[in-house]
Design a protein around this motif. Structure first.
Motif, PDB file in Angstrom:
ATOM      1  N   ASP A  81     -14.635  17.770   6.925  1.00 18.94           N
ATOM      2  CA  ASP A  81     -14.532  16.656   6.235  1.00 18.94           C
ATOM      3  C   ASP A  81     -15.883  16.328   5.443  1.00 18.94           C
ATOM      4  OD1 ASP A  81     -12.090  16.572   7.196  1.00 18.94           O
ATOM      5  OD2 ASP A  81     -12.726  15.047   8.696  1.00 18.94           O
ATOM      6  N   GLY A  82     -16.608  17.240   5.541  1.00 18.77           N
ATOM      7  CA  GLY A  82     -17.891  17.053   4.484  1.00 18.77           C
ATOM      8  C   GLY A  82     -19.170  16.130   5.276  1.00 18.77           C
ATOM      9  N   PHE A  83     -18.964  15.670   6.380  1.00 18.04           N
ATOM     10  CA  PHE A  83     -20.164  14.958   7.098  1.00 18.04           C
ATOM     11  C   PHE A  83     -21.305  15.784   7.286  1.00 18.04           C
ATOM     12  CE2 PHE A  83     -16.325  12.418   7.614  1.00 18.04           C
ATOM     13  CZ  PHE A  83     -16.756  11.282   7.222  1.00 18.04           C
ATOM     14  N   THR A  85     -23.186  20.164   7.744  1.00 19.67           N
ATOM     15  CA  THR A  85     -22.985  21.647   7.306  1.00 19.67           C
ATOM     16  C   THR A  85     -23.587  22.415   8.627  1.00 19.67           C
ATOM     17  OG1 THR A  85     -25.371  21.409   6.576  1.00 19.67           O
ATOM     18  CG2 THR A  85     -23.398  21.081   5.057  1.00 19.67           C
ATOM     19  N   THR A 101     -24.942  15.817   5.966  1.00 16.64           N
ATOM     20  CA  THR A 101     -24.606  15.951   4.322  1.00 16.64           C
ATOM     21  C   THR A 101     -25.015  14.328   3.891  1.00 16.64           C
ATOM     22  OG1 THR A 101     -22.467  15.355   4.770  1.00 16.64           O
ATOM     23  CG2 THR A 101     -22.996  17.670   4.615  1.00 16.64           C
ATOM     24  N   PRO A 102     -25.026  14.133   2.450  1.00 22.29           N
ATOM     25  CA  PRO A 102     -25.268  12.963   2.133  1.00 22.29           C
ATOM     26  C   PRO A 102     -24.128  12.230   2.469  1.00 22.29           C
ATOM     27  CG  PRO A 102     -26.144  14.422   0.338  1.00 22.29           C
ATOM     28  CD  PRO A 102     -25.346  15.150   1.508  1.00 22.29           C
ATOM     29  N   ARG A 103     -22.983  12.478   2.423  1.00 22.30           N
ATOM     30  CA  ARG A 103     -21.691  11.837   2.773  1.00 22.30           C
ATOM     31  C   ARG A 103     -22.053  11.448   4.287  1.00 22.30           C
ATOM     32  NH1 ARG A 103     -15.348  13.441   3.139  1.00 22.30           N
ATOM     33  NH2 ARG A 103     -14.701  11.521   3.465  1.00 22.30           N
ATOM     34  N   GLY A 104     -22.432  12.328   5.089  1.00 24.15           N
ATOM     35  CA  GLY A 104     -22.531  11.990   6.575  1.00 24.15           C
ATOM     36  C   GLY A 104     -23.712  10.939   6.485  1.00 24.15           C
ATOM     37  N   ARG A 105     -24.495  10.816   5.993  1.00 22.86           N
ATOM     38  CA  ARG A 105     -25.491   9.873   5.926  1.00 22.86           C
ATOM     39  C   ARG A 105     -25.122   8.411   5.655  1.00 22.86           C
ATOM     40  NH1 ARG A 105     -30.111  11.675   7.513  1.00 22.86           N
ATOM     41  NH2 ARG A 105     -30.727  13.837   7.137  1.00 22.86           N
ATOM     42  N   ARG A 106     -24.271   8.274   4.551  1.00 26.00           N
ATOM     43  CA  ARG A 106     -23.708   7.126   4.058  1.00 26.00           C
ATOM     44  C   ARG A 106     -22.840   6.720   5.224  1.00 26.00           C
ATOM     45  NH1 ARG A 106     -23.352  10.145  -0.442  1.00 26.00           N
ATOM     46  NH2 ARG A 106     -21.158  10.593  -0.198  1.00 26.00           N
ATOM     47  N   SER A 107     -21.860   7.533   5.709  1.00 25.28           N
ATOM     48  CA  SER A 107     -21.245   7.106   6.791  1.00 25.28           C
ATOM     49  C   SER A 107     -21.722   6.529   7.927  1.00 25.28           C
ATOM     50  CB  SER A 107     -20.073   8.284   7.013  1.00 25.28           C
ATOM     51  OG  SER A 107     -19.370   7.893   8.107  1.00 25.28           O
ATOM     52  N   LYS A 110     -23.160   2.855   7.639  1.00 30.14           N
ATOM     53  CA  LYS A 110     -22.281   1.656   8.035  1.00 30.14           C
ATOM     54  C   LYS A 110     -22.023   1.708   9.635  1.00 30.14           C
ATOM     55  CE  LYS A 110     -19.935   2.682   3.647  1.00 30.14           C
ATOM     56  NZ  LYS A 110     -18.535   3.021   2.827  1.00 30.14           N
TER      57      LYS A 110
END
Length: 148
Positions: A81-83, A85, A101-107, A110
């Motif tokens: 899911d790209g969270f 690597t 990943t950057p997506r993981g950091r943003r998630s 929150k």
């Protein structure tokens, strides 16, 4: 409600109360994480990786209090899911280090805010000295049980 000399009085058992508190905390965390598409284990994994990048599957499993198999399944999903690597080859031994990943950091941002709100609610009836005392007491219990 004692069951005699051989039973444990659940009304006064600190161990039972700790388990009840742990269960209540987990339930409250699940409630705020569910709308974000996360479980407590998912959140724990991301938080551990943010604070300790490069942890292996085994290290993440220990930190999140799950089996290596459970963590491996979670990491596969998080990677898909790209969270996170994971290296394709282990730099040393067999452990594959994992990174957010950057997506993981943003998630995680929150989720951290949601979990922080639960912890603040849990501690809302305690003064700062009471919080410090509770923290020291729990640390002492963990040390005693781990034989440290």
């Amino acid at each position: 409600m004692s069951q005699g000399a051989e039973g444990i009085d659940l009304e006064t058992s600190l161990g039972y109360l700790l388990k009840e508190a742990s269960s209540a905390l987990r339930t409250a965390m699940e409630e705020v994480l569910r709308p974000l598409g996360m479980s407590v284990t998912h959140y724990s994994c991301l938080e551990l990786l943010a604070q300790r990048p490069g942890l292996s599957n085994s290290e993440l499993a220990r930190g999140a209090f799950v089996t290596r198999q459970t963590m491996n399944v979670l990491l596969q999903a998080l990677e898909r899911d790209g969270f996170v690597t994971r290296a394709t080859e282990a730099p040393v031994g067999k452990a594959l280090p994992t990174q957010l990943t950057p997506r993981g950091r943003r998630s995680l941002e929150k989720a951290t805010a949601a979990v922080r709100s639960v912890e603040l609610r849990m501690l809302s009836g305690m003064s700062e000295p009471e919080r410090a005392d509770a923290f020291r007491s729990l640390q002492s219990m963990v040390r005693a049980l781990r034989g440290a």
